[in-house]
Scaffold this motif. Structure first.
Motif, PDB file in Angstrom:
ATOM      1  N   ASP A   1       1.862  11.813  10.829  1.00 13.82           N
ATOM      2  CA  ASP A   1       2.632  11.883   9.586  1.00 13.82           C
ATOM      3  C   ASP A   1       1.828  11.371   8.399  1.00 13.82           C
ATOM      4  O   ASP A   1       1.912  11.916   7.294  1.00 13.82           O
ATOM      5  N   LEU A   2       1.029  10.330   8.632  1.00 15.25           N
ATOM      6  CA  LEU A   2       0.279   9.773   7.515  1.00 15.25           C
ATOM      7  C   LEU A   2      -0.756  10.775   6.989  1.00 15.25           C
ATOM      8  O   LEU A   2      -1.019  10.829   5.780  1.00 15.25           O
ATOM      9  N   SER A   3      -1.316  11.567   7.886  1.00 15.41           N
ATOM     10  CA  SER A   3      -2.310  12.547   7.445  1.00 15.41           C
ATOM     11  C   SER A   3      -1.717  13.572   6.486  1.00 15.41           C
ATOM     12  O   SER A   3      -2.451  14.193   5.705  1.00 15.41           O
ATOM     13  N   ARG A   4      -0.407  13.743   6.513  1.00 20.64           N
ATOM     14  CA  ARG A   4       0.258  14.733   5.657  1.00 20.64           C
ATOM     15  C   ARG A   4       0.606  14.202   4.280  1.00 20.64           C
ATOM     16  O   ARG A   4       0.996  14.962   3.396  1.00 20.64           O
ATOM     17  N   ILE A   5       0.481  12.877   4.082  1.00 16.22           N
ATOM     18  CA  ILE A   5       0.905  12.307   2.790  1.00 16.22           C
ATOM     19  C   ILE A   5      -0.208  11.525   2.092  1.00 16.22           C
ATOM     20  O   ILE A   5       0.065  10.761   1.170  1.00 16.22           O
TER      21      ILE A   5
ATOM     22  N   GLY B   1       9.941   7.124   2.833  1.00 19.70           N
ATOM     23  CA  GLY B   1       9.642   6.028   1.925  1.00 19.70           C
ATOM     24  C   GLY B   1       8.181   6.006   1.524  1.00 19.70           C
ATOM     25  O   GLY B   1       7.303   6.475   2.266  1.00 19.70           O
ATOM     26  N   PRO B   2       7.880   5.466   0.344  1.00 19.95           N
ATOM     27  CA  PRO B   2       6.514   5.494  -0.189  1.00 19.95           C
ATOM     28  C   PRO B   2       5.572   4.453   0.393  1.00 19.95           C
ATOM     29  O   PRO B   2       4.360   4.555   0.234  1.00 19.95           O
ATOM     30  N   VAL B   3       6.116   3.438   1.064  1.00 19.58           N
ATOM     31  CA  VAL B   3       5.281   2.329   1.538  1.00 19.58           C
ATOM     32  C   VAL B   3       4.602   2.699   2.854  1.00 19.58           C
ATOM     33  O   VAL B   3       5.256   3.040   3.835  1.00 19.58           O
ATOM     34  N   VAL B   4       3.286   2.598   2.856  1.00 21.41           N
ATOM     35  CA  VAL B   4       2.498   2.827   4.071  1.00 21.41           C
ATOM     36  C   VAL B   4       2.279   1.509   4.811  1.00 21.41           C
ATOM     37  O   VAL B   4       2.429   1.424   6.031  1.00 21.41           O
ATOM     38  N   VAL B   5       1.911   0.466   4.079  1.00 27.45           N
ATOM     39  CA  VAL B   5       1.824  -0.900   4.624  1.00 27.45           C
ATOM     40  C   VAL B   5       2.508  -1.816   3.618  1.00 27.45           C
ATOM     41  O   VAL B   5       2.076  -1.906   2.462  1.00 27.45           O
TER      42      VAL B   5
ATOM     43  N   LEU C   1       0.856  -1.183   0.000  1.00 32.25           N
ATOM     44  CA  LEU C   1       0.000   0.000   0.000  1.00 32.25           C
ATOM     45  C   LEU C   1       0.895   1.236   0.000  1.00 32.25           C
ATOM     46  O   LEU C   1       1.700   1.429   0.928  1.00 32.25           O
ATOM     47  N   LEU C   2       0.741   2.069  -1.014  1.00 30.69           N
ATOM     48  CA  LEU C   2       1.531   3.289  -1.134  1.00 30.69           C
ATOM     49  C   LEU C   2       0.689   4.504  -0.774  1.00 30.69           C
ATOM     50  O   LEU C   2      -0.548   4.496  -0.886  1.00 30.69           O
TER      51      LEU C   2
END
Length: 376
Positions: free
Chosen positions: A342-346, A363-367, A303-304
């Motif tokens: 941090d996730l809310s910003r990307i 890095g681009p990977v979220v999960v 997941l990106l």
């Protein structure tokens, strides 16, 4: 070579990642409390041979308390828990020095890793420890793990290194756990006192009948803090994590061809890990992804950030999250690599623009796909 020995030898030959646990009765001379250097060098030779075959090997080693007690002497060491912790603090450096001297002639670097139970049961610490150990193994280093006796209390102790080794095997996705002590496997009774005791070379499944053997006459076999009961407890943990276990003797020098007991894994490493993520962890947040991202996840991709539509929840890095499609249906669960802030910003940000949005290279990977379980 008997059937049990041949099965164990095949398991070792086929293993990709091995955890080798060595009890204090093998490392420390019971008369002098000094390191048995000849035995360490022999074991180091086995590890070096496996690494030369392309395997990755982690060693779980007891012996720090015994070595520290010898160095301090009875008059210098306080009693009780504090005394044991002091001995561990002194002895751990002696233990690592002994291992380093055994591996140095084979051009292998050792790394010390001290763990408490929290390190393998708290997700964030578990992920950090797994990443560190994985990096060391990928570099060809031999991690030498022991319980952190200097700080561990009863509430955060594993209690014995058999179970520590099993938890480490689970953590790093090992496919074989080797428990070495002064016994060559499981018997129907204690072979030291019962001449009719029968050795069991292979256990397909840890049934109640098998486990009962270790709580009866076999329970005290082994000179360390464990015994056969804790070895089967460790084998249960390992089996459920997709890792087979070999219980063998190192008393006369370990040999894959010697008599031992092989306990089969109950599943695969990957399936066990995915089951843990998908079925055992309560989500701390929810991520909604677009249709393209949903298709990518179904195809085994990670997941990106660019595929995110929204995120909610008070989650931290390493926490489990539910992954939903645009209609609100849960399609997967996984361990997130960013905290909620941090996730809310990307959300929806392309990979090339992430560093600017975050202020650092995350890095681009979220999960990651390895940390994601699809909902069937």
């Amino acid at each position: 070579m008997g059937d049990g020995a041949s099965r164990a030898a095949r398991a070792i030959a086929e293993a990709r990642r091995i955890v080798l646990k060595i009890g204090s009765s093998l490392l420390v001379d019971s008369q002098t409390n000094a390191v048995d250097r000849a035995r360490l060098e022999g074991l180091a030779g086995h590890v070096a041979g496996w690494i030369g075959e392309g395997k990755q090997v982690l060693v779980v080693s007891s012996g720090a308390v015994a070595l520290g007690a010898r160095r301090l002497g009875d008059g210098a060491r306080p009693g009780g828990l504090e005394g044991k912790q002091a001995a561990a603090a002194v002895g751990q450096s002696l233990l690592m020095a002994a291992w380093a001297s055994a591996f140095d002639p084979r051009d292998l670097i050792t790394a010390q890793i001290l763990l408490t139970r929290d390190d393998t049961e708290t997700r964030r610490r578990w992920l950090n420890a797994r990443a560190t150990v994985g990096a060391l193994l990928d570099m060809g280093v031999v991690p030498v793990v022991n319980e952190n006796d200097t700080v561990a209390t009863d509430e955060i102790r594993y209690g014995d290194n058999d179970r520590l080794a099993a938890r480490v095997a689970q953590m790093i996705g090992a496919d074989l756990l080797i428990l070495l002590s002064d016994v060559d496997g499981l018997y129907t009774a204690d072979p030291r006192t019962d001449p009719d005791a029968v050795h069991i070379p292979h256990v397909e499944s840890l049934t109640p009948a098998i486990e009962a053997m270790a709580t009866g006459p076999n329970a005290g076999i082994g000179m360390g803090t464990g015994g056969m009961a804790t070895k089967l407890m460790a084998a249960r943990i390992a089996a459920d994590a997709g890792c087979a276990t070999v219980i063998a003797s190192g008393g006369e020098g370990f040999s894959a061809d010697a008599r031992s007991t092989l306990i089969d894994a109950a599943t695969t490493v990957s399936a066990a890990y995915k089951q843990w993520i998908g079925g055992s962890l309560a989500p701390r947040g929810r991520l909604v992804v677009d249709a393209g991202c949903g298709r990518a996840l179904a195809d085994g991709k990670s997941l990106l950030a660019v595929g995110l539509i929204s995120a909610d929840g008070a989650f931290g890095k390493g926490d489990p999250v539910a992954i939903l499609d645009g209609a609100g249906a849960e399609i997967a669960r996984g361990l997130v690599r960013y905290d909620a802030g941090d996730l809310s910003r990307i959300i929806g940000v392309r990979s090339a623009d992430l560093a600017a949005a975050l202020g650092y290279e995350g890095g681009p990977v979220v999960v990651h796909a390895d940390d994601l379980a699809l909902r069937r």
